[in-house]
Scaffold this motif. Structure first.
Motif, mmCIF file in Angstrom:
data_model
loop_
_atom_site.group_PDB
_atom_site.id
_atom_site.type_symbol
_atom_site.label_atom_id
_atom_site.label_comp_id
_atom_site.label_asym_id
_atom_site.label_seq_id
_atom_site.Cartn_x
_atom_site.Cartn_y
_atom_site.Cartn_z
ATOM 1 N N ASP A 143 11.588 -7.764 -6.971
ATOM 2 C CA ASP A 143 12.239 -6.788 -7.279
ATOM 3 C C ASP A 143 11.989 -5.272 -7.486
ATOM 4 N N ARG A 144 10.712 -5.139 -7.883
ATOM 5 C CA ARG A 144 10.138 -3.781 -7.920
ATOM 6 C C ARG A 144 9.561 -3.384 -6.507
ATOM 7 N N ALA A 145 9.291 -4.275 -5.762
ATOM 8 C CA ALA A 145 8.663 -4.130 -4.545
ATOM 9 C C ALA A 145 9.889 -3.273 -3.693
ATOM 10 N N ARG A 146 11.189 -4.305 -3.703
ATOM 11 C CA ARG A 146 12.276 -3.652 -3.148
ATOM 12 C C ARG A 146 12.523 -2.420 -3.382
ATOM 13 N N GLU A 147 12.452 -1.662 -4.398
ATOM 14 C CA GLU A 147 12.778 -0.391 -4.834
ATOM 15 C C GLU A 147 11.706 0.648 -4.361
ATOM 16 N N VAL A 148 10.570 0.263 -3.822
ATOM 17 C CA VAL A 148 9.593 1.143 -3.509
ATOM 18 C C VAL A 148 9.179 1.069 -1.900
ATOM 19 N N ILE A 149 9.483 0.039 -1.306
ATOM 20 C CA ILE A 149 9.039 -0.560 0.154
ATOM 21 C C ILE A 149 10.043 0.552 0.929
ATOM 22 N N VAL A 150 9.269 0.865 2.208
ATOM 23 C CA VAL A 150 9.991 1.481 3.429
ATOM 24 C C VAL A 150 11.083 0.235 3.693
ATOM 25 N N THR A 151 12.374 1.059 3.732
ATOM 26 C CA THR A 151 13.651 0.356 3.427
ATOM 27 C C THR A 151 13.782 -1.061 4.553
ATOM 28 N N ALA A 152 13.467 -0.561 5.916
ATOM 29 C CA ALA A 152 13.452 -1.838 6.915
ATOM 30 C C ALA A 152 12.592 -2.880 6.558
ATOM 31 N N PHE A 212 2.360 13.947 3.095
ATOM 32 C CA PHE A 212 3.867 13.787 3.084
ATOM 33 C C PHE A 212 4.398 12.757 2.142
ATOM 34 N N PHE A 213 3.479 11.983 1.786
ATOM 35 C CA PHE A 213 3.942 10.883 0.829
ATOM 36 C C PHE A 213 3.286 11.134 -0.509
ATOM 37 N N GLY A 224 0.893 -1.224 -0.167
ATOM 38 C CA GLY A 224 -0.074 0.115 0.033
ATOM 39 C C GLY A 224 0.853 1.172 0.099
ATOM 40 N N HIS A 225 0.337 2.203 -0.912
ATOM 41 C CA HIS A 225 1.117 3.504 -0.904
ATOM 42 C C HIS A 225 0.482 4.323 0.309
ATOM 43 N N GLY A 230 10.326 4.121 -0.778
ATOM 44 C CA GLY A 230 10.149 4.322 0.704
ATOM 45 C C GLY A 230 8.774 4.913 1.241
ATOM 46 N N ALA A 231 7.868 4.894 0.213
ATOM 47 C CA ALA A 231 6.469 5.236 0.385
ATOM 48 C C ALA A 231 5.586 4.193 0.436
ATOM 49 N N TRP A 232 5.963 2.978 0.108
ATOM 50 C CA TRP A 232 5.086 1.872 -0.019
ATOM 51 C C TRP A 232 5.272 0.879 1.133
ATOM 52 N N THR A 233 4.259 0.324 1.687
ATOM 53 C CA THR A 233 4.432 -0.589 2.927
ATOM 54 C C THR A 233 3.410 -1.697 2.837
ATOM 55 N N VAL A 234 3.715 -2.597 3.705
ATOM 56 C CA VAL A 234 3.057 -3.741 4.041
ATOM 57 C C VAL A 234 1.820 -2.912 5.025
#
Length: 162
Positions: free
Chosen positions: A134-143, A32-33, A26-27, A39-43
């Protein structure tokens, strides 16, 4: 006794499409986002307090954030990570398909613009979508990328029997 740090729990849906493993992210909603991708996409997840189990919180937050019941299925524990802001996030993965168009996001309110006295309502998640790992790793919150790695490892060990 309440814990020192904030705690969140969530569910990471995954599906297999051909040879790809995809995850539903989810975005984050709100001003703020709005223009951020990386870094703006999350579980889909949310905070919980003492007295609620992380598993119960993950299922409750899925319903609150996406407006849909959490899917049934085997829950794969992906453990926890500590995000840069200090929040500890615990996640389970569940194999399920879900149409992003079916989402009815929960909302939150905040003063916006700051110091304006105007309180506005924003969606918790302003959109959801399926991503390859691969794409998820580019957009997900780093941790949270650690959850993708753990899911990939689980999927590699859980392939079809020969």
């Amino acid at each position: 006794m309440s814990g020192r740090g904030r705690r969140s729990a969530g569910l990471l849906l995954f599906r297999h499409t051909g040879t790809n493993l995809e995850v539903l992210l989810g975005h984050m909603g709100g001003p703020f986002f709005a223009r951020r991708v990386s870094g703006a996409w999350t579980v889909p997840k949310g905070e919980y307090e003492d007295g609620e189990s992380p598993w119960d919180a993950a299922r409750r937050e899925f319903r609150e954030e996406l407006g849909l019941p959490p899917p049934d299925g085997e829950a794969v524990p992906l453990g926890e990570v500590r995000q840069s802001g200090g929040k500890t996030v615990t996640v389970w993965a569940i194999g399920a398909d879900l149409d992003p168009a079916a989402i009815v996001p929960g909302t939150f309110t905040m003063e916006w613009p700051p110091k304006s006295g105007t309180v506005r309502e924003f969606p918790e998640l302003d959109r959801v979508d399926w991503f390859t790992l691969d794409r998820a790793r580019e957009v997900i919150v780093t941790a949270q990328a650690a959850f993708l790695d753990r899911l990939a490892e689980h999927s590699n060990h859980d392939g079809p029997a020969s």
